[in-house]
Motif scaffolding. Sequence first.
Motif, mmCIF file in Angstrom:
data_model
loop_
_atom_site.group_PDB
_atom_site.id
_atom_site.type_symbol
_atom_site.label_atom_id
_atom_site.label_comp_id
_atom_site.label_asym_id
_atom_site.label_seq_id
_atom_site.Cartn_x
_atom_site.Cartn_y
_atom_site.Cartn_z
ATOM 1 N N ILE A 50 -6.415 12.634 -52.198
ATOM 2 C CA ILE A 50 -6.689 13.875 -51.466
ATOM 3 C C ILE A 50 -6.045 15.044 -52.202
ATOM 4 N N MET A 51 -4.874 14.836 -52.745
ATOM 5 C CA MET A 51 -4.207 15.888 -53.527
ATOM 6 C C MET A 51 -5.035 16.234 -54.762
ATOM 7 N N ASP A 52 -5.601 15.226 -55.416
ATOM 8 C CA ASP A 52 -6.479 15.479 -56.562
ATOM 9 C C ASP A 52 -7.702 16.299 -56.145
ATOM 10 N N HIS A 53 -8.292 15.944 -55.008
ATOM 11 C CA HIS A 53 -9.442 16.710 -54.499
ATOM 12 C C HIS A 53 -9.023 18.157 -54.240
ATOM 13 N N ALA A 54 -7.875 18.336 -53.588
ATOM 14 C CA ALA A 54 -7.392 19.690 -53.268
ATOM 15 C C ALA A 54 -7.199 20.500 -54.547
ATOM 16 N N TYR A 55 -6.579 19.895 -55.558
ATOM 17 C CA TYR A 55 -6.374 20.623 -56.806
ATOM 18 C C TYR A 55 -7.711 21.010 -57.426
ATOM 19 N N LEU A 79 -0.458 26.218 -53.763
ATOM 20 C CA LEU A 79 -1.537 26.187 -52.775
ATOM 21 C C LEU A 79 -1.881 24.752 -52.389
ATOM 22 N N VAL A 80 -1.901 23.860 -53.361
ATOM 23 C CA VAL A 80 -2.147 22.448 -53.067
ATOM 24 C C VAL A 80 -1.019 21.882 -52.202
ATOM 25 N N ASP A 81 0.210 22.251 -52.491
ATOM 26 C CA ASP A 81 1.338 21.799 -51.665
ATOM 27 C C ASP A 81 1.184 22.237 -50.215
ATOM 28 N N VAL A 82 0.750 23.470 -50.013
ATOM 29 C CA VAL A 82 0.534 23.983 -48.656
ATOM 30 C C VAL A 82 -0.555 23.168 -47.960
ATOM 31 N N ILE A 83 -1.660 22.952 -48.645
ATOM 32 C CA ILE A 83 -2.784 22.193 -48.088
ATOM 33 C C ILE A 83 -2.343 20.779 -47.712
ATOM 34 N N ILE A 84 -1.650 20.108 -48.614
ATOM 35 C CA ILE A 84 -1.233 18.718 -48.387
ATOM 36 C C ILE A 84 -0.206 18.642 -47.269
ATOM 37 N N LYS A 85 0.711 19.583 -47.212
ATOM 38 C CA LYS A 85 1.721 19.588 -46.132
ATOM 39 C C LYS A 85 1.026 19.711 -44.778
ATOM 40 N N TRP A 86 0.014 20.578 -44.680
ATOM 41 C CA TRP A 86 -0.725 20.737 -43.429
ATOM 42 C C TRP A 86 -1.454 19.441 -43.080
ATOM 43 N N ILE A 87 -2.106 18.824 -44.050
ATOM 44 C CA ILE A 87 -2.824 17.566 -43.805
ATOM 45 C C ILE A 87 -1.847 16.486 -43.330
ATOM 46 N N GLU A 88 -0.705 16.379 -43.975
ATOM 47 C CA GLU A 88 0.284 15.380 -43.564
ATOM 48 C C GLU A 88 0.758 15.622 -42.137
ATOM 49 N N LYS A 89 0.958 16.887 -41.795
ATOM 50 C CA LYS A 89 1.369 17.205 -40.413
ATOM 51 C C LYS A 89 0.260 16.825 -39.427
ATOM 52 N N GLU A 90 -0.969 17.088 -39.787
ATOM 53 C CA GLU A 90 -2.099 16.721 -38.923
ATOM 54 C C GLU A 90 -2.171 15.201 -38.744
ATOM 55 N N ILE A 91 -2.023 14.482 -39.827
ATOM 56 C CA ILE A 91 -2.101 13.014 -39.784
ATOM 57 C C ILE A 91 -0.965 12.455 -38.927
ATOM 58 N N ASN A 92 0.206 13.074 -39.019
ATOM 59 C CA ASN A 92 1.367 12.598 -38.278
ATOM 60 C C ASN A 92 1.464 13.198 -36.877
ATOM 61 N N GLY A 93 0.444 13.980 -36.482
ATOM 62 C CA GLY A 93 0.418 14.546 -35.134
ATOM 63 C C GLY A 93 1.436 15.623 -34.864
#
Length: 119
Positions: A38-43, A103-117
């Motif tokens: 997912i990080m690769d896709h985001a980049y 920007l990728v770090d921001v995107i991934i951090k948000w996704i991780e928070k979403e996944i972890n509720g």
Amino acid sequence: MNDIDSLLERLAKSNFRNRFHLKDKDREYVLEKGIDEIMDHAYNFVDTRLGLLKENDGRQTPMRGHPVFIAQHATATCCRGCIEKWHHIKKDKELSESEKEYLVDVIIKWIEKEINGKC
């Protein structure tokens, strides 16, 4: 608290940004592919769609179809105008590698928070 956490808190207070959340199929996709892919896709999306200011700025990121697209709208990394407003990165220049990585770090951090509720 780090800068990305405080940014995500500010974004969560935006009526527009706060309405974006991952659906079950998006969560499943992230879990199936793994966060590294997912990080690769985001980049790739950040590099190809946002690296330079495009004539279609504001319309280059779909509202659905991939978890990263949802995350980009939630995190104001969807277009150069939003990036300039929320992340203070000038839109009239090519993104540097460190800006893309941020920007990728921001995107991934948000996704991780979403996944972890936690959103």
